[in-house]
Scaffold this active site. Structure first.
Site, PDB file in Angstrom:
ATOM      1  N   GLY A 155     -59.825 -31.301  -5.876  1.00 58.50           N
ATOM      2  CA  GLY A 155     -59.973 -32.755  -5.782  1.00 58.50           C
ATOM      3  C   GLY A 155     -60.206 -33.252  -4.362  1.00 58.50           C
TER       4      GLY A 155
ATOM      5  N   MET B 204     -58.624 -32.768   0.120  1.00 54.33           N
ATOM      6  CA  MET B 204     -57.843 -31.973   1.070  1.00 54.33           C
ATOM      7  C   MET B 204     -57.372 -32.838   2.236  1.00 54.33           C
ATOM      8  SD  MET B 204     -56.588 -29.099   1.902  1.00 54.33           S
ATOM      9  CE  MET B 204     -55.603 -28.980   3.386  1.00 54.33           C
TER      10      MET B 204
ATOM     11  N   ASN C 145     -56.643 -32.508   5.397  1.00 53.87           N
ATOM     12  CA  ASN C 145     -56.797 -32.109   6.805  1.00 53.87           C
ATOM     13  C   ASN C 145     -56.373 -33.232   7.744  1.00 53.87           C
ATOM     14  OD1 ASN C 145     -58.494 -29.871   5.742  1.00 53.87           O
ATOM     15  ND2 ASN C 145     -59.867 -31.566   5.295  1.00 53.87           N
TER      16      ASN C 145
ATOM     17  N   HIS D 294     -52.333 -39.744  -2.369  1.00 57.80           N
ATOM     18  CA  HIS D 294     -51.732 -38.405  -2.265  1.00 57.80           C
ATOM     19  C   HIS D 294     -52.114 -37.747  -0.935  1.00 57.80           C
ATOM     20  CE1 HIS D 294     -50.365 -34.492  -4.008  1.00 57.80           C
ATOM     21  NE2 HIS D 294     -51.262 -34.013  -3.160  1.00 57.80           N
ATOM     22  N   GLU D 295     -53.413 -37.733  -0.643  1.00 59.21           N
ATOM     23  CA  GLU D 295     -53.845 -37.055   0.587  1.00 59.21           C
ATOM     24  C   GLU D 295     -53.312 -37.784   1.812  1.00 59.21           C
ATOM     25  OE1 GLU D 295     -54.857 -34.243  -0.108  1.00 59.21           O
ATOM     26  OE2 GLU D 295     -55.462 -34.624  -2.169  1.00 59.21           O
TER      27      GLU D 295
ATOM     28  N   HIS E  24     -49.694 -36.963   2.468  1.00 60.29           N
ATOM     29  CA  HIS E  24     -49.498 -35.637   3.061  1.00 60.29           C
ATOM     30  C   HIS E  24     -49.375 -35.714   4.587  1.00 60.29           C
ATOM     31  CE1 HIS E  24     -49.482 -32.550   0.056  1.00 60.29           C
ATOM     32  NE2 HIS E  24     -50.683 -32.775  -0.423  1.00 60.29           N
TER      33      HIS E  24
HETATM   34  N1  B3K Z   1     -53.603 -29.392  -0.546  1.00 60.86           N
HETATM   35  C1  B3K Z   1     -54.850 -29.459  -1.263  1.00 60.86           C
HETATM   36  C2  B3K Z   1     -55.045 -28.359  -2.233  1.00 60.86           C
HETATM   37  C3  B3K Z   1     -55.649 -27.151  -1.646  1.00 60.86           C
HETATM   38  C4  B3K Z   1     -56.007 -26.148  -2.710  1.00 60.86           C
HETATM   39  C5  B3K Z   1     -56.444 -24.875  -2.117  1.00 60.86           C
HETATM   40  N2  B3K Z   1     -56.871 -23.907  -3.100  1.00 60.86           N
HETATM   41  C6  B3K Z   1     -54.996 -30.760  -1.974  1.00 60.86           C
HETATM   42  C7  B3K Z   1     -53.740 -31.440  -2.314  1.00 60.86           C
HETATM   43  O1  B3K Z   1     -52.913 -30.979  -3.048  1.00 60.86           O
HETATM   44  O2  B3K Z   1     -53.529 -32.477  -1.764  1.00 60.86           O
HETATM   45 ZN    ZN Z   2     -51.346 -32.224  -2.292  1.00 56.49          ZN
END
Ligand code: B3K
Ligand code: ZN
Length: 877
Positions: free
Chosen positions: A268, A270, A272, A304-305, A308
């Site tokens: 979906g 990431m 970063n 969600h992102e 994080h």
């Molecule tokens: N942290 C990423 C997911 C990465 C998956 C790698 N195979 C997206 C998320 O959960 O926010």
């Molecule tokens: Zn996540």
């Protein structure tokens, strides 16, 4: 099969990294044929090891070509380093040094979509979990946190936008006229949070003022034809930023936050640092092309992102076994955010429905694992519903046990104590426990024990003493590698109702209230409620207070009462589902025996009352009217008879449709939204009820209903209504369904995200020709095997297609296995995901089970990626 097979790694073997990387300087000379990556790693031996002489071992990948290595600018001769099994090994190092590596990669040939790759005309990256090693040699593990400076060199005419984490600190030109851009991220981070993007992209700019009055630049980048579809995501981002300040006291830390949409993406989105990368399907939205569900998904994933940034980036995971530390917590945070933005009950029902269908199935299958797995072969296989959704349920239970205020004290302590660190699930629980004084020692078993606990509830009422006694037994079934289980600490929220549905006050352990939270900690435990005049009806597990299966012998009358009167909205829905499950189970049994289906449905009365009550939230009514789906009924069946489950569902739906046809027609007319489309809760609620009503009405033999479906399809001004009508037409065998599907493709063939919906719906057409339809789709110009969204649409749609996928001759299984074998080489992550329906083979009826198993065996005979190998071997074990 390969000669040596991949092996597992274990949590118990964790050791700290022997070396640390304080600073990471990267330079990318981007080019269409070969990209040159130069890294300068400022390294030192990890002081926790004392005086150590262990060699330096850096992770790499099969497609990384090493050109040269230098230590403190001394070029190492060939004999001073070696590359073994994709690892770069340097035996003799000083205690601190700068290691320089020059490597070549070919992003344009990277079909795994991990590391640096091309999507359309742009360069982009995906490094979690272990993608960075496909870019250059590195200590690619989350407990190595480093300050990154990234230089991007590219031809500005083709790549005017060049992005990486942090702030842009320099811009210039090389002698050859290429543009050089330097980015610096002051926050130490693991390599999995590294990102780079270069392309000809359009941007939407905005600004967010933080609670401490800092100005943050917000930018969303897309290909230019999509830039008109990012307004909703931008607003969602600002709502998320505000919410995290208000709810968790967490403010954004850099001066700029960027999001980029890419078309080819394995999942979906990431998180970063400062540069989120999104699958365009999770970012772009417009009324004409995007359904209500997709709007809500965009909002939830943007949130969600963003969340994080604290739960994942500022405080990250020590090792990948701790993945749920960031994912479970962040899912809990995004669920709560969505609940606050819209209806909390609707959100809870949707989340639980998904958990009970898909996570429970995972927990009962061969890939079952604890939320914190003890071992894995390939970490990519552990981005699972267990780690994410069950992980979020664990955090939710902590919230229930601590209460709002202490939970917040716990999260504050967690963030403050561990800012800038890579930590474990134990650290998270310790912070919650330390801040609250609540003992979570037994509760911690939730992290290490797999499987879904079953609660068996019995009760007794003593009229003379006014005492009601509830006895609960807990039992968790064995899962692979865990034959015996310990009792868990399970919070069970409970209320009591009288025969008229009124909420009753009762006393438990001296506390008098209309609702109690039972702390179930033993294998069997009794709870005594006093102060009751008549025998109550229990409303158990309100709000789904724990991720468990509940067994209590409710009568249909009890369920109708709860459905109409419980003060807990979630349990009203849950009672309706249980009533439907009870009726469907009878019908499934009849179908298996080959009997004519017949039932005296109580649900008809429940639905009739529901449809007559105009005071209810239409979104909740829509959810209550939605029968348990094929996947959920399969999860609760042993063995699974796919065709018979489908037959029972169609029978009950038609029965309800015929009996309540006039009500459905009325509701359909009443809930039409005439104002201009907006993705706001109230309108979404009306549309969802209207479309559920239409789906029933269309099952009744009504000419007018058929006409209404066609009209809605042809005249809708938004994708929600148009696609709902199209789906209803396809699934109710509307006589114009084929024409409508064709017209839909013609109308939307230039919008890839809409085409994906068309692919999925076409692939799920449940008829005798299903397999040839799917083969046709894969040969269609709209299909592209390189694009994970398209693969997921067609093969995901086919997986839900009972007649096609579960065809008695096994041809559906064979077809899916063929696709897995092809994708195993190109994109192991996607191939591995596609295996999921085949992992259920043991639960299927014997004839189908054997056919599915032989496809797994056929796949195993191939030269497999670690990803597919792990799933297939565990499934066959
Ligand atoms: N942290 C990423 C997911 C990465 C998956 C790698 N195979 C997206 C998320 O959960 O926010
Ligand atoms: Zn996540």
């Amino acid at each position: 099969m390969k000669e040596s097979q991949p092996s597992a790694i274990y949590l118990k073997d964790y050791t700290a990294p022997p070396f640390l990387i304080d600073k990471t300087e990267l330079s990318f000379d981007l080019d269409e044929s070969t990209t040159v990556v130069t890294s300068r790693l400022h390294m030192r031996r990890n002081p926790v090891f004392g005086a150590s002489t262990v060699p330096l071992v850096l992770d790499g990948g099969p497609d990384v070509k090493l050109i040269g290595v230098a230590m403190d600018d001394y070029e190492l001769p060939q004999e001073e380093y070696r590359v073994v099994d994709d690892q770069l090994i340097i035996t003799a190092t000083a205690d601190s040094f700068v290691l320089t590596c020059e490597t070549l990669i070919e992003p344009q040939n990277n079909t795994r979509l991990e590391g640096l790759y091309r999507s359309s005309s742009m360069f982009c990256t995906q490094c979690e979990a272990e993608g960075f090693r496909h870019i250059t040699y590195y200590l690619d593990r989350p407990d190595v946190m480093s300050v990154f400076t990234t230089t991007i060199i590219a031809d500005e005419t083709r790549y005017p936008v060049m992005l990486s984490n942090g702030n842009e600190v320099e811009r210039g030109k090389t002698d050859e006229g290429k543009t050089v851009v330097v980015w610096h991220d002051p926050f130490p981070k693991p390599a999995y949070l590294f990102a780079l993007v270069a392309g000809d992209l359009a941007v939407k700019n905005d600004v967010f003022i933080t609670q401490s009055q800092r100005e943050v630049t917000l930018q969303i980048f897309t290909e230019s034809h999509n830039i008109d579809k990012v307004d909703y995501a931008m607003e969602a981002l600002k709502r998320s930023m505000r919410w995290d300040e208000e709810t968790y006291g967490r403010e954004y830390d850099l001066d700029i936050f960027m999001i980029v949409a890419v078309d080819d993406f394995n999942m979906g989105a990431m998180e970063n640092k400062g540069l989120n990368i999104f699958n365009s399907s999770c970012l772009l939205a417009s009324p004409e092309t995007t359904t209500d569900d997709a709007y809500l998904r965009v909002e939830a994933i943007v949130a969600h992102e963003y969340f994080h940034n604290w739960s994942g980036n500022r405080v990250t995971c020590r090792d990948w076994f701790q993945l749920s530390l960031k994912e479970g917590f962040t899912v809990f945070r995004d669920q709560t955010f969505s609940a606050d933005m819209h209806s909390a009950t609707v959100k809870r029902v949707e989340d639980v429905s998904f958990l009970r269908t898909a996570q429970f199935a995972e927990d009962a299958g061969p890939m079952a694992h604890p939320v914190r797995p003890a071992s894995f072969i390939e970490i990519s296989n552990f981005y699972t519903l267990t780690v994410y959704e069950k992980g979020a349920e664990i955090v939710r239970m902590i919230h229930t046990l601590l209460g709002e205020e202490k939970f917040r004290a716990g999260s504050d302590l967690y963030f403050d104590r561990h800012d800038g660190q890579a930590v474990t699930c134990d650290d998270f629980v310790a912070a919650m426990q330390d801040a609250s004084g609540v003992d979570l020692s037994q509760f911690k078993r939730w992290y290490s024990q797999a499987g879904t606990p079953k609660l068996s509830v019995t009760d007794a009422f003593d009229q003379a003493l006014g005492k009601y006694c509830v006895t609960i037994k807990q039992d968790t079934p064995a899962t692979p590698g865990q034959p015996t289980k310990l009792p868990l600490h399970i919070p069970v929220r409970i209320g009591l109702l009288d025969a008229n549905g009124q909420s009753l006050s009762s006393s438990l352990d001296g506390a008098t209230s209309e609702e109690h939270v039972l702390h179930l900690t033993d294998a069997e435990q009794s709870f005594e409620f006093t102060g009751l005049a008549t025998r109550p009806v229990p409303s158990l597990l309100r709000g789904f207070s724990a991720p468990v299966k509940l067994d209590y012998n409710y009568s249909s009358q009890d369920l109708l009462l709860l459905m109409s009167s419980d003060s807990d909205g979630f349990n009203r829905w849950s009672a309706a589902q249980q009533l439907a499950v009870n009726e469907l189970s009878q019908l499934i049994t009849q179908a298996i025996k080959g009997e004519t289906l017949a039932i005296e449905s109580q649900l008809v009365h429940g639905f009739k009352a529901l449809l007559a009550d105009a005071s209810l939230d239409p979104a909740m009514v829509a959810l209550v009217l939605t029968l348990p789906n094929q996947a959920y009924l399969s999860e609760i069946s042993t063995p699974i008879y796919p065709a018979e489950i489908k037959q029972a569902r169609v029978y009950l739906k038609t029965l309800l449709a015929e009996a309540l046809s006039a009500d459905f027609e009325r509701i359909y007319q009443q809930h039409r939204v005439t104002e201009e489309y907006q993705a706001v809760a109230e309108d979404i609620a009306h549309r969802s009820l209207k479309n559920v009503a239409l789906s029933y009405w269309a099952e009744a033999s009504s000419e007018r209903a058929q006409q209404a479906v066609f009209e809605q399809f042809s005249t809708a001004d938004n994708m929600t209504d148009q696609f709902a009508a199209l789906s209803i037409a396809v699934h109710s065998q509307h006589n114009q369904a084929a024409d409508m599907l064709a017209a839909f493709y013609e109308q939307w063939k230039t919008e890839p995200l809409v085409v994906n919906k068309w692919l999925m719906l076409s692939a799920s057409q449940d008829n005798a020709n299903a397999l040839s339809i799917v083969k046709g789709l894969m040969a269609h110009p709209a299909f592209d095997l390189k694009n994970p969204n398209k693969v997921r649409s067609v093969l995901g749609g086919f997986g839900q297609n009972v007649a096609g996928f579960h065809k008695e001759d096994g041809s559906g299984y064979q077809f899916l296995a063929d696709q897995i074998i092809v994708l195993n080489k190109r994109n192991p992550q996607i191939a591995s995901r596609l295996c999921t329906p085949l992992t259920r083979w043991k639960k299927l009826k014997p004839e189908l089970s054997a056919k599915m198993k032989s496809e797994l065996e056929r796949i195993l005979a191939e030269d497999l990626s670690k990803d597919v190998y792990e799933v297939i071997t565990k499934s066959l074990a």
